[in-house]
Scaffold this motif. Structure first.
Motif, PDB file in Angstrom:
ATOM      1  N   ASN A 105       0.865  -1.177   0.000  1.00 57.81           N
ATOM      2  CA  ASN A 105       0.000   0.000   0.000  1.00 57.81           C
ATOM      3  C   ASN A 105       0.899   1.225   0.000  1.00 57.81           C
ATOM      4  OD1 ASN A 105      -1.524   2.300   1.331  1.00 57.81           O
ATOM      5  ND2 ASN A 105      -3.169   0.792   1.128  1.00 57.81           N
ATOM      6  N   CYS A 106       0.718   2.117  -0.970  1.00 56.49           N
ATOM      7  CA  CYS A 106       1.576   3.298  -1.026  1.00 56.49           C
ATOM      8  C   CYS A 106       0.766   4.525  -1.408  1.00 56.49           C
ATOM      9  CB  CYS A 106       2.742   3.101  -1.994  1.00 56.49           C
ATOM     10  SG  CYS A 106       2.273   3.051  -3.731  1.00 56.49           S
ATOM     11  N   HIS A 113       4.826   7.651  -9.681  1.00 53.64           N
ATOM     12  CA  HIS A 113       6.115   8.104 -10.213  1.00 53.64           C
ATOM     13  C   HIS A 113       7.298   7.200  -9.858  1.00 53.64           C
ATOM     14  CE1 HIS A 113       4.557  11.961 -11.684  1.00 53.64           C
ATOM     15  NE2 HIS A 113       3.781  11.942 -10.620  1.00 53.64           N
ATOM     16  N   TYR A 114       7.148   6.343  -8.854  1.00 51.80           N
ATOM     17  CA  TYR A 114       8.278   5.529  -8.424  1.00 51.80           C
ATOM     18  C   TYR A 114       7.984   4.029  -8.437  1.00 51.80           C
ATOM     19  CZ  TYR A 114      10.460   9.881  -6.939  1.00 51.80           C
ATOM     20  OH  TYR A 114      11.001  11.130  -6.939  1.00 51.80           O
ATOM     21  N   LEU A 115       6.916   3.616  -7.731  1.00 53.21           N
ATOM     22  CA  LEU A 115       6.691   2.185  -7.557  1.00 53.21           C
ATOM     23  C   LEU A 115       6.249   1.492  -8.839  1.00 53.21           C
ATOM     24  CD1 LEU A 115       6.575  -0.265  -5.689  1.00 53.21           C
ATOM     25  CD2 LEU A 115       4.204   0.358  -5.157  1.00 53.21           C
ATOM     26  N   LEU A 116       5.182   1.961  -9.462  1.00 55.87           N
ATOM     27  CA  LEU A 116       4.645   1.272 -10.633  1.00 55.87           C
ATOM     28  C   LEU A 116       5.673   1.144 -11.766  1.00 55.87           C
ATOM     29  CD1 LEU A 116       1.006   2.716 -10.730  1.00 55.87           C
ATOM     30  CD2 LEU A 116       1.817   0.575  -9.722  1.00 55.87           C
ATOM     31  N   PRO A 117       6.483   2.176 -12.042  1.00 53.65           N
ATOM     32  CA  PRO A 117       7.460   2.031 -13.133  1.00 53.65           C
ATOM     33  C   PRO A 117       8.521   0.958 -12.909  1.00 53.65           C
ATOM     34  CG  PRO A 117       7.075   4.354 -12.672  1.00 53.65           C
ATOM     35  CD  PRO A 117       6.423   3.574 -11.567  1.00 53.65           C
ATOM     36  N   ILE A 118       8.813   0.599 -11.636  1.00 48.52           N
ATOM     37  CA  ILE A 118       9.875  -0.389 -11.397  1.00 48.52           C
ATOM     38  C   ILE A 118       9.344  -1.802 -11.176  1.00 48.52           C
ATOM     39  CG2 ILE A 118      11.402   1.374 -10.432  1.00 48.52           C
ATOM     40  CD1 ILE A 118      10.779   0.291  -7.652  1.00 48.52           C
ATOM     41  N   LEU A 119       8.022  -1.956 -11.114  1.00 51.11           N
ATOM     42  CA  LEU A 119       7.468  -3.281 -10.852  1.00 51.11           C
ATOM     43  C   LEU A 119       7.735  -4.300 -11.961  1.00 51.11           C
ATOM     44  CD1 LEU A 119       4.078  -2.594  -9.031  1.00 51.11           C
ATOM     45  CD2 LEU A 119       6.327  -3.173  -8.081  1.00 51.11           C
ATOM     46  N   VAL A 133      -1.097  -4.586  -5.312  1.00 48.78           N
ATOM     47  CA  VAL A 133      -0.706  -3.191  -5.072  1.00 48.78           C
ATOM     48  C   VAL A 133      -1.942  -2.318  -4.885  1.00 48.78           C
ATOM     49  CG1 VAL A 133       0.578  -1.206  -5.964  1.00 48.78           C
ATOM     50  CG2 VAL A 133       1.359  -3.539  -6.465  1.00 48.78           C
ATOM     51  N   VAL A 134      -1.954  -1.567  -3.795  1.00 53.39           N
ATOM     52  CA  VAL A 134      -3.014  -0.592  -3.532  1.00 53.39           C
ATOM     53  C   VAL A 134      -2.371   0.790  -3.508  1.00 53.39           C
ATOM     54  CG1 VAL A 134      -4.772   0.201  -1.907  1.00 53.39           C
ATOM     55  CG2 VAL A 134      -4.333  -2.253  -2.176  1.00 53.39           C
ATOM     56  N   VAL A 135      -2.800   1.663  -4.414  1.00 54.91           N
ATOM     57  CA  VAL A 135      -2.277   3.020  -4.487  1.00 54.91           C
ATOM     58  C   VAL A 135      -3.336   3.955  -3.924  1.00 54.91           C
ATOM     59  CG1 VAL A 135      -1.374   4.821  -6.002  1.00 54.91           C
ATOM     60  CG2 VAL A 135      -0.893   2.416  -6.500  1.00 54.91           C
ATOM     61  N   SER A 136      -3.066   4.501  -2.747  1.00 53.76           N
ATOM     62  CA  SER A 136      -4.056   5.330  -2.065  1.00 53.76           C
ATOM     63  C   SER A 136      -3.352   6.163  -1.002  1.00 53.76           C
ATOM     64  CB  SER A 136      -5.137   4.458  -1.416  1.00 53.76           C
ATOM     65  OG  SER A 136      -5.960   5.215  -0.559  1.00 53.76           O
ATOM     66  N   ASP A 137      -3.853   7.389  -0.789  1.00 54.67           N
ATOM     67  CA  ASP A 137      -3.306   8.228   0.272  1.00 54.67           C
ATOM     68  C   ASP A 137      -3.960   7.947   1.615  1.00 54.67           C
ATOM     69  OD1 ASP A 137      -1.637   9.340  -1.537  1.00 54.67           O
ATOM     70  OD2 ASP A 137      -2.236  11.405  -1.235  1.00 54.67           O
ATOM     71  N   ALA A 138      -4.968   7.085   1.645  1.00 56.19           N
ATOM     72  CA  ALA A 138      -5.612   6.723   2.906  1.00 56.19           C
ATOM     73  C   ALA A 138      -4.663   5.860   3.727  1.00 56.19           C
ATOM     74  CB  ALA A 138      -6.913   5.976   2.647  1.00 56.19           C
ATOM     75  N   VAL A 139      -4.565   6.147   5.014  1.00 59.09           N
ATOM     76  CA  VAL A 139      -3.680   5.392   5.903  1.00 59.09           C
ATOM     77  C   VAL A 139      -4.381   4.107   6.331  1.00 59.09           C
ATOM     78  CG1 VAL A 139      -2.425   5.415   8.084  1.00 59.09           C
ATOM     79  CG2 VAL A 139      -2.568   7.494   6.706  1.00 59.09           C
ATOM     80  N   ARG A 146      -4.078  -6.665   6.166  1.00 59.37           N
ATOM     81  CA  ARG A 146      -3.185  -7.733   5.705  1.00 59.37           C
ATOM     82  C   ARG A 146      -2.188  -7.214   4.669  1.00 59.37           C
ATOM     83  NH1 ARG A 146      -6.428 -13.136   4.486  1.00 59.37           N
ATOM     84  NH2 ARG A 146      -4.315 -13.958   4.686  1.00 59.37           N
ATOM     85  N   THR A 147      -1.661  -6.016   4.961  1.00 61.80           N
ATOM     86  CA  THR A 147      -0.675  -5.381   4.095  1.00 61.80           C
ATOM     87  C   THR A 147       0.729  -5.768   4.553  1.00 61.80           C
ATOM     88  OG1 THR A 147      -2.096  -3.494   3.560  1.00 61.80           O
ATOM     89  CG2 THR A 147       0.283  -3.160   3.370  1.00 61.80           C
ATOM     90  N   ASP A 148       1.581  -6.143   3.618  1.00 65.66           N
ATOM     91  CA  ASP A 148       2.952  -6.519   3.949  1.00 65.66           C
ATOM     92  C   ASP A 148       3.856  -5.303   4.098  1.00 65.66           C
ATOM     93  OD1 ASP A 148       2.823  -9.497   3.823  1.00 65.66           O
ATOM     94  OD2 ASP A 148       2.171  -9.086   1.780  1.00 65.66           O
ATOM     95  N   ILE A 149       3.722  -4.351   3.166  1.00 65.39           N
ATOM     96  CA  ILE A 149       4.553  -3.147   3.181  1.00 65.39           C
ATOM     97  C   ILE A 149       3.657  -1.942   2.891  1.00 65.39           C
ATOM     98  CG2 ILE A 149       6.479  -1.910   2.115  1.00 65.39           C
ATOM     99  CD1 ILE A 149       7.611  -4.616   1.241  1.00 65.39           C
ATOM    100  N   ALA A 150       3.780  -0.907   3.700  1.00 57.31           N
ATOM    101  CA  ALA A 150       3.101   0.364   3.425  1.00 57.31           C
ATOM    102  C   ALA A 150       4.157   1.436   3.243  1.00 57.31           C
ATOM    103  CB  ALA A 150       2.154   0.733   4.570  1.00 57.31           C
ATOM    104  N   ILE A 151       4.011   2.241   2.209  1.00 56.01           N
ATOM    105  CA  ILE A 151       4.964   3.319   1.940  1.00 56.01           C
ATOM    106  C   ILE A 151       4.272   4.622   2.299  1.00 56.01           C
ATOM    107  CG2 ILE A 151       6.383   4.461   0.202  1.00 56.01           C
ATOM    108  CD1 ILE A 151       6.469   1.761  -1.270  1.00 56.01           C
ATOM    109  N   ARG A 152       4.818   5.326   3.265  1.00 59.81           N
ATOM    110  CA  ARG A 152       4.173   6.498   3.825  1.00 59.81           C
ATOM    111  C   ARG A 152       5.162   7.641   4.024  1.00 59.81           C
ATOM    112  NH1 ARG A 152       0.434   5.177   1.884  1.00 59.81           N
ATOM    113  NH2 ARG A 152      -1.460   4.234   2.697  1.00 59.81           N
ATOM    114  N   THR A 153       4.627   8.843   4.172  1.00 59.60           N
ATOM    115  CA  THR A 153       5.441  10.021   4.424  1.00 59.60           C
ATOM    116  C   THR A 153       5.180  10.535   5.830  1.00 59.60           C
ATOM    117  OG1 THR A 153       3.744  11.551   3.588  1.00 59.60           O
ATOM    118  CG2 THR A 153       5.352  10.690   2.003  1.00 59.60           C
TER     119      THR A 153
END
Length: 309
Positions: A105-106, A113-119, A133-139, A146-153
């Motif tokens: 989840n990112c 701009h980053y994740l999808l191009p390198i998949l 892959v879930v692309v969303s700004d919701a936390v 059941r998310t393995d990795i979340a990319i957050r700021t």
């Protein structure tokens, strides 16, 4: 003693599997058929589990069976643990080759701009990993979702999660040339009150925009009068369309600024604040599956996100 402890661990995992089967089947009899046990055996195992935990996990009636709030929380954790056990066994059986479903989840700008191009390269390198892959700004709650990795700021709260820093980027205010031609260019932060400022329609960590006030202090401007959006990429698209001013991570709009589609504003008043990007995952004390480890390493290898503030 070691053999007794091993049997206890096996019993615990089996109790979890039985409890999860009852929740998913909605009845002891249906779970018993699925597990090839008798209904009475399933009932006894669940009763033993509740007695050991000292709490009721299921509410029973003659016709219905429901989980209690404690049962809901325990079921989510049971699924996580059972999935990790299955994953560990599969990896061991196949020489620890990374495989299985990997849920990421990112937030939207990073995803686009980053994740999808390198998949594609990641999938070619690890063909046995199924990407979810879930692309969303919701936390999200990693355990519940059941998310393995979340990319957050932003700054992370205290928790049992582990974070790897992927990079840091400065924040920048920008608008399209068309918007500035119609409404004028703000020369000071105070002039922003007369402009349409794009904001978020959810609680954001930094809702107010910070600036230096020119007199040695700081001033904060809260977005208003513009449009509220659910994610940073939508804000970028609206800014490109001339709908208002947005505040972005600089690398999110780097190409737009270089090609003249957006114009950076009030750079002399910047406080130099930035956003830190983390890859967050479950731990410590929990086994990190190979599929998670290789994605974390891949992100550190491929993502370049660093601009001095």
């Amino acid at each position: 003693m070691d053999s007794i402890m091993a049997r206890q661990d096996i019993n615990r995992s089996f109790e979890m599997a039985v409890f999860a089967a009852v929740v998913e089947a909605g009845a002891f009899s249906a779970a018993a058929r699925r597990l090839e046990l008798t209904p009475s055996a399933v009932s006894k195992l669940v009763n033993r589990l509740e007695a050991r935990l000292g709490t009721r996990l299921l509410q029973r009636s003659t016709r219905q069976l429901h989980t209690t709030p404690e049962g809901d929380a325990f079921y989510v954790q049971c699924k996580r643990i059972l999935d990790d056990i299955n994953s560990a066994e599969r990896e061991a059986a196949h020489g620890a080759a990374p495989r299985g479903r990997l849920r990421i989840n990112c937030f939207v700008p990073f995803g686009v701009h980053y994740l999808l191009p390198i998949l594609p390269e990641f999938s070619e390198r690890y063909p046995d990993i199924l990407l979810d892959v879930v692309v969303s700004d919701a936390v999200v709650d990693l355990l519940e979702d059941r998310t393995d990795i979340a990319i957050r700021t932003g700054r992370l709260k205290e928790s049992n999660l582990v974070a790897r820093k992927l990079g840091e980027d400065c924040m920048i205010v920008a608008a399209s040339p068309a918007y500035l031609a119609r409404h004028g260019t703000p020369r000071t932060p105070q002039e922003l009150t007369g402009h349409k400022l794009l904001g978020f329609n959810f609680r954001h960590q930094k809702e107010a925009w910070p600036f230096r006030d020119g007199a040695g202090g700081n001033i904060h401007i809260t977005p208003q009068g513009g449009i509220l959006v659910s994610d940073g990429e939508s804000m970028r698209q609206l800014a490109l369309a001339g709908m208002g001013l947005g505040r972005f991570m600089s690398q999110h709009v780097r190409d737009d600024i270089a090609q003249g589609r957006l114009v950076p504003l009030l750079e002399d008043y910047s406080t130099g604040d930035g956003e830190i990007v983390h890859a967050v995952f479950m731990g410590p004390g929990l086994q990190v599956p190979a599929r998670v480890r290789v994605m974390l390493d891949f992100l550190l290898e491929k993502v370049t996100l660093s601009r001095p503030c």
